[in-house]
Design an enzyme around this catalytic site. Structure first.
Site, PDB file in Angstrom:
ATOM      1  N   HIS A 179       0.818  -1.217   0.000  1.00  0.00           N
ATOM      2  CA  HIS A 179       0.000   0.000   0.000  1.00  0.00           C
ATOM      3  C   HIS A 179       0.854   1.269   0.000  1.00  0.00           C
ATOM      4  CE1 HIS A 179      -3.176  -2.910   1.507  1.00  0.00           C
ATOM      5  NE2 HIS A 179      -3.559  -2.514   0.318  1.00  0.00           N
ATOM      6  N   PRO A 215     -13.959 -10.399 -12.167  1.00  0.00           N
ATOM      7  CA  PRO A 215     -14.479  -9.042 -12.380  1.00  0.00           C
ATOM      8  C   PRO A 215     -13.400  -8.016 -12.705  1.00  0.00           C
ATOM      9  CG  PRO A 215     -14.526  -9.595 -10.037  1.00  0.00           C
ATOM     10  CD  PRO A 215     -14.157 -10.853 -10.774  1.00  0.00           C
ATOM     11  N   GLY A 250     -15.476  -0.511 -11.849  1.00  0.00           N
ATOM     12  CA  GLY A 250     -14.550   0.586 -12.129  1.00  0.00           C
ATOM     13  C   GLY A 250     -14.509   0.978 -13.595  1.00  0.00           C
ATOM     14  N   ASP A 267      -6.136  -0.390  -7.947  1.00  0.00           N
ATOM     15  CA  ASP A 267      -5.778  -1.373  -6.921  1.00  0.00           C
ATOM     16  C   ASP A 267      -6.667  -2.589  -7.124  1.00  0.00           C
ATOM     17  OD1 ASP A 267      -4.786  -2.626  -4.691  1.00  0.00           O
ATOM     18  OD2 ASP A 267      -5.824  -1.348  -3.247  1.00  0.00           O
ATOM     19  N   SER A 268      -6.504  -3.201  -8.290  1.00  0.00           N
ATOM     20  CA  SER A 268      -7.397  -4.288  -8.690  1.00  0.00           C
ATOM     21  C   SER A 268      -6.811  -5.624  -8.287  1.00  0.00           C
ATOM     22  CB  SER A 268      -7.538  -4.274 -10.207  1.00  0.00           C
ATOM     23  OG  SER A 268      -6.276  -4.555 -10.772  1.00  0.00           O
TER      24      SER A 268
END
Ligand code: SAM
Length: 284
Positions: free
Chosen positions: A72, A171, A147, A164-165
């Site tokens: 992160h 999906p 998104g 941030d997938s």
């Protein structure tokens, strides 16, 4: 020799993630905290003695209490130290809230989190202590939507967009395609930056090469960088920094205090790439 019963018990007491057909990582379960299926994916939270709580989606590790800061901090802070003054931020995915937590360390005006799966938000609010305060922050807006559809419809402009997938399956597959980045570019302000997680430089090199080829047709600066992430395949992770006007190594601001991993030396070093990641186009 272990018996069949012992083997079965071993499997039931572990979570295994395959990184190739014959290798991977395992986590011994101290406790299974949550296991359910949403409309989009299987959602699990386990507790492991070493890593603490771990979120898995469709059996793939997304984040863990012990090592979340690598991913992160490295997703978020390189863009923030390179941009002159980012105020409006968009996160696509990121339902565990780790990216949002890092973004809110900065004096921004507004951050919009677009997550497809309300159940990821609900589960993470219960098990990951950083999510709820981030969602309750006045600067945060939560949108439950796909998104790619959000990007196609919105008329808002953003200074920084973080993708941030999850990895390109289910999906999130659409978030790794050229069409998505074309639309994303239209949502960026002139000095805008987009940063996306790009997979393991060791296991996902073909997907990194494919992205590099189409991204170079869309953005002037396409800069891959890497960071360790102990629980991710190969232990090292790739990100890509995209901008027409901003160059990542022209640093504009100091990072906030209190970070565990990111500093300006790490920033410089992260953009120094090993030979197999340099000049990706020449290998395609
Ligand atoms: N750091 C993580 C990684 O690299 O594995 C990603 C973490 S975050 C939990 C990924 C999130 O993206 C998930 O919560 C998932 O529901 C969300 N997601 C997947 N496809 C999406 C889409 N099309 N639109 C918005 N969110 C999406």
């Amino acid at each position: 020799m272990s018996t069949k019963k012992e083997n079965r018990e071993a499997v039931l007491s572990e979570e295994r993630e395959y990184h190739s057909q014959s290798s991977g990582i395992f986590f011994k379960l101290k406790r299974l905290l949550h296991r359910d299926r949403s409309d989009y994916q299987k959602i699990e939270v386990i507790e492991n003695e070493y890593f603490g709580r771990i979120l898995l989606l469709d059996g793939l590790v997304q984040t863990s209490e012990r090592d979340e800061f690598f991913y992160h901090e490295m997703l978020v802070h390189p863009a923030f130290v390179s941009h002159p003054s980012p105020q409006n931020i968009l996160v696509i995915g990121g339902g565990d809230g780790g990216a949002l937590k890092e973004i809110l360390r900065w004096p921004i005006k507004h951050s919009c989190l677009v997550e497809i799966d309300q159940q990821v938000i609900d589960v993470c609010q219960e098990y990951f202590p950083w999510l709820l305060p981030s969602l309750e922050d006045d600067r945060t807006e939560l949108v439950i939507a796909d998104g790619s559809e959000f990007i196609a419809k919105t008329d808002k402009k953003f200074d920084v967009v973080f993708i941030d997938s999850s990895d390109p399956a289910g999906p999130s597959a659409c978030l790794h395609e050229r069409d998505f980045y074309e639309k994303l570019k239209r949502c960026l302000n002139p000095e805008g930056i987009a940063v996306s997680q790009a997979g393991s430089p060791f296991y996902h090199l073909d997907s990194i090469k494919k992205k590099d080829a189409f991204l170079k047709k869309l953005f002037k600066n396409v800069c891959f960088y890497t960071s360790p992430v102990p629980t991710y395949p190969g232990g090292s992770w790739c990100f890509v920094f995209l901008s027409d006007e901003v160059q990542p190594l022209k640093i504009k601001r100091n990072p906030p205090r209190g970070l565990k991993y990111f500093n300006l030396d790490i920033h410089q070093a992260a953009f120094s790439l090993p030979n197999f990641l340099k000049n990706l186009g020449s290998h395609v």
